[in-house]
Write a protein that holds these residues in place. Structure first.
Motif, PDB file in Angstrom:
ATOM      1  N   LEU A  20       1.301  -1.317  -0.011  1.00  0.00           N
ATOM      2  CA  LEU A  20      -0.153  -0.035   0.248  1.00  0.00           C
ATOM      3  C   LEU A  20       0.734   1.531   0.218  1.00  0.00           C
ATOM      4  O   LEU A  20       0.990   2.396  -1.302  1.00  0.00           O
ATOM      5  CB  LEU A  20      -0.804  -0.455   1.393  1.00  0.00           C
ATOM      6  CG  LEU A  20      -1.985  -1.416   1.213  1.00  0.00           C
ATOM      7  CD1 LEU A  20      -2.614  -0.892   2.271  1.00  0.00           C
ATOM      8  CD2 LEU A  20      -2.651  -0.486   0.229  1.00  0.00           C
ATOM      9  N   MET A  21       2.373   1.246   0.902  1.00  0.00           N
ATOM     10  CA  MET A  21       2.445   2.456   0.734  1.00  0.00           C
ATOM     11  C   MET A  21       3.496   2.646  -0.465  1.00  0.00           C
ATOM     12  O   MET A  21       3.852   3.794  -0.983  1.00  0.00           O
ATOM     13  CB  MET A  21       3.757   2.155   1.990  1.00  0.00           C
ATOM     14  CG  MET A  21       5.352   3.284   1.695  1.00  0.00           C
ATOM     15  SD  MET A  21       6.436   2.718   3.294  1.00  0.00           S
ATOM     16  CE  MET A  21       7.079   1.502   1.457  1.00  0.00           C
ATOM     17  N   SER A  38       3.766   1.857  -9.988  1.00  0.00           N
ATOM     18  CA  SER A  38       3.818   2.941 -10.345  1.00  0.00           C
ATOM     19  C   SER A  38       3.759   3.611 -11.852  1.00  0.00           C
ATOM     20  O   SER A  38       3.826   4.996 -11.836  1.00  0.00           O
ATOM     21  CB  SER A  38       4.876   3.386  -9.520  1.00  0.00           C
ATOM     22  OG  SER A  38       6.335   3.401 -10.392  1.00  0.00           O
ATOM     23  N   THR A  77       0.290   4.370 -12.050  1.00  0.00           N
ATOM     24  CA  THR A  77      -0.134   4.718 -11.494  1.00  0.00           C
ATOM     25  C   THR A  77      -0.540   6.039 -11.498  1.00  0.00           C
ATOM     26  O   THR A  77       0.308   7.378 -11.312  1.00  0.00           O
ATOM     27  CB  THR A  77      -0.227   4.531 -10.178  1.00  0.00           C
ATOM     28  OG1 THR A  77       0.197   2.943  -9.579  1.00  0.00           O
ATOM     29  CG2 THR A  77      -1.033   4.665  -8.917  1.00  0.00           C
ATOM     30  N   PHE A 137       1.378   4.049  -2.959  1.00  0.00           N
ATOM     31  CA  PHE A 137       0.567   5.888  -2.655  1.00  0.00           C
ATOM     32  C   PHE A 137       1.585   6.526  -2.866  1.00  0.00           C
ATOM     33  O   PHE A 137       1.752   7.383  -4.223  1.00  0.00           O
ATOM     34  CB  PHE A 137       0.701   5.763  -1.259  1.00  0.00           C
ATOM     35  CG  PHE A 137       0.577   7.088  -0.614  1.00  0.00           C
ATOM     36  CD1 PHE A 137      -0.343   8.503  -0.750  1.00  0.00           C
ATOM     37  CD2 PHE A 137       1.655   7.793  -0.169  1.00  0.00           C
ATOM     38  CE1 PHE A 137      -0.137   9.335  -0.336  1.00  0.00           C
ATOM     39  CE2 PHE A 137       1.700   9.328   0.667  1.00  0.00           C
ATOM     40  CZ  PHE A 137       0.735   9.974   0.415  1.00  0.00           C
ATOM     41  N   MET A 171       2.085   7.534  -6.870  1.00  0.00           N
ATOM     42  CA  MET A 171       1.137   8.283  -7.080  1.00  0.00           C
ATOM     43  C   MET A 171       1.707   9.468  -6.667  1.00  0.00           C
ATOM     44  O   MET A 171       1.277  10.403  -8.276  1.00  0.00           O
ATOM     45  CB  MET A 171      -0.382   8.795  -6.352  1.00  0.00           C
ATOM     46  CG  MET A 171      -0.887   7.360  -6.304  1.00  0.00           C
ATOM     47  SD  MET A 171      -1.969   7.786  -4.787  1.00  0.00           S
ATOM     48  CE  MET A 171      -3.643   6.002  -4.994  1.00  0.00           C
TER      49      MET A 171
END
Length: 428
Positions: A324-325, A371, A374, A328, A331
């Motif tokens: 999850l990190m 990523s 994303t 994030f 993004m």
């Protein structure tokens, strides 16, 4: 660090400035004869020199140069022409060209951006002209373009290997099985989509004989030969990744000469672009190395490891939280920055939880791939937007199924780590 990054400062500068701020903010016990600025200077000089003075790191600019030379030659056009007769009768037909072409080009370029841009410039217009739906063509290109990080040689794997003190050769070999599996999943989805939505494939069918397919091998042969030259020596234990990269540069120059596409202008552009990219990446690595030294010197990594250990998380819960990190961070940051910024802190925690450094390297590569597609900083999205001339929302909608496939592959590799270890255990 986030404040500096959001203010559009260079990433390498932001990492170094954050390290200096960390030394000044934390109470550091030093002898009276040594000032804090002297200690900062010593740490910076030692960390930058020790990290960049690496023989393994010399593979990085060589692989970048090889990709730049191929990017500026006719190899992508030849690749397309050679693949069309072989894929014309497969369910989904020429949509698979994005997957196969990206997989092959990834095996000689090492860069996700170069793979996406080179293949996309040829395939998107060609597929649209032949009546294929642009949405599925964009999605398959976005998903398959990220294979440049997973299928060796990979720039991210080189950087991870240097920072984590892991074998780059083993990382290359470990990425093959997951990379092939991911490419096959993309092709399976395309085939199913073509079956469920027949309208996305044009009615007009192009017929090719076996003679046409054999003739097409003349265009595919040089590409396979270059892959064999670059990767064959590593897997056979005859060359190091750096030596293989040097061979790859010579091979790329040979291909450019063979296709009669090597001009002084192309060569100059490739050299300049390779120097700029290499300098940028090395500056980021140097900044990350200094920040890593500061993190260890002031005790942040130790304190963070102790805190996470005190939470008593199960190993898989830890990987879920880290996933999850990384999503994030994807993004707001590019892939290389994510690796060099997080690895000094995350790797000791992952190792203490019982995960192998080799496996975690492949996990990180997958997260970096995610990523790339994303929002809002997915680099592949920007590349495709420039090529396809579509708005970001349309590209994200087309890319979402392939994003989900990649997430499923991450879950699969986490649940069955032998997927990663299968080839390294048998070839090294």
């Amino acid at each position: 660090m986030m404040l500096l990054l959001l203010s559009s400062k260079w990433i390498g500068f932001s990492l170094m400035a954050s390290g200096v701020a960390g030394m000044l903010l934390y109470k550091v016990n030093l002898p009276p004869t040594i000032s804090i600025w002297d200690k900062i200077g010593d740490l910076m000089a030692n960390s930058v020199w020790n990290t960049l003075n690496s023989w393994a790191l010399t593979a990085l600019p060589l692989f970048i140069l090889m990709g730049e030379i191929l990017y500026r030659t006719a190899i992508s056009t030849r690749l397309l022409n050679g693949l069309v007769p072989w894929l014309a009768n497969v369910p989904g037909r020429l949509y698979h060209i994005n997957v196969v072409a990206c997989s092959l080009f990834a095996a000689v370029s090492g860069s996700s951006a170069a793979t996406t841009a080179t293949v996309g410039k040829i395939t998107l217009d060609e597929l649209t002209r032949r009546g294929y739906h642009k949405s599925l063509a964009i999605g398959s290109l976005a998903g398959a373009g990220t294979l440049g990080f997973l299928i060796p040689p990979s720039l991210i794997m080189i950087i991870y290997g240097v920072l984590a003190d892991a074998s780059i050769g083993q990382l290359f070999i470990a990425g093959i099985a997951p990379g092939i599996m991911l490419a096959c999943m993309y092709s399976l989805y395309i085939a199913l989509r073509a079956r469920l939505e027949p309208g996305c494939v044009p009615d007009r069918r192009e017929e090719y004989t076996w003679a046409d397919r054999i003739a097409a091998l003349r265009d595919l042969g040089p590409v396979f030969l270059l892959i064999l030259l670059v990767l064959g020596g590593i897997y056979a234990g005859l060359t190091t990744p750096t030596e293989a990269a040097a061979i790859g540069v010579v091979g790329a120059l040979g291909l450019a000469l063979y296709f009669r596409n090597l001009t002084l202008r192309n060569l100059r552009a490739a050299l300049l672009s390779a120097v700029k990219t290499s300098a940028m990446i090395c500056f980021i690595i140097a900044g990350a190395a200094f920040l890593s030294q500061v993190v260890g010197f002031v005790g942040i990594a130790r304190a963070l490891s102790s805190f996470i250990a005190s939470l008593d998380l199960s190993p898989y819960t830890l990987i879920f939280v880290l996933g999850l990190m990384y999503l994030f961070l994807g993004m707001i940051l590019d892939g290389i920055s994510i690796v060099v910024m997080t690895l000094p802190i995350v790797l000791p925690i992952v190792q203490s939880a019982g995960f192998e450094t080799l496996w975690f390297g492949i996990f990180v590569v997958f997260m970096v791939e995610l990523s790339q597609i994303t929002p809002p900083v997915g680099f592949s999205i920007f590349v495709i937007q420039h090529i396809a001339r579509e708005d970001v929302q349309t590209i994200l909608k087309a890319t979402f199924p392939f994003f989900c496939i990649m997430v499923f592959m991450v879950v699969l590799v986490t649940a069955f780590p032998d997927i990663v270890f299968f080839l390294p255990e048998r070839m090294m």
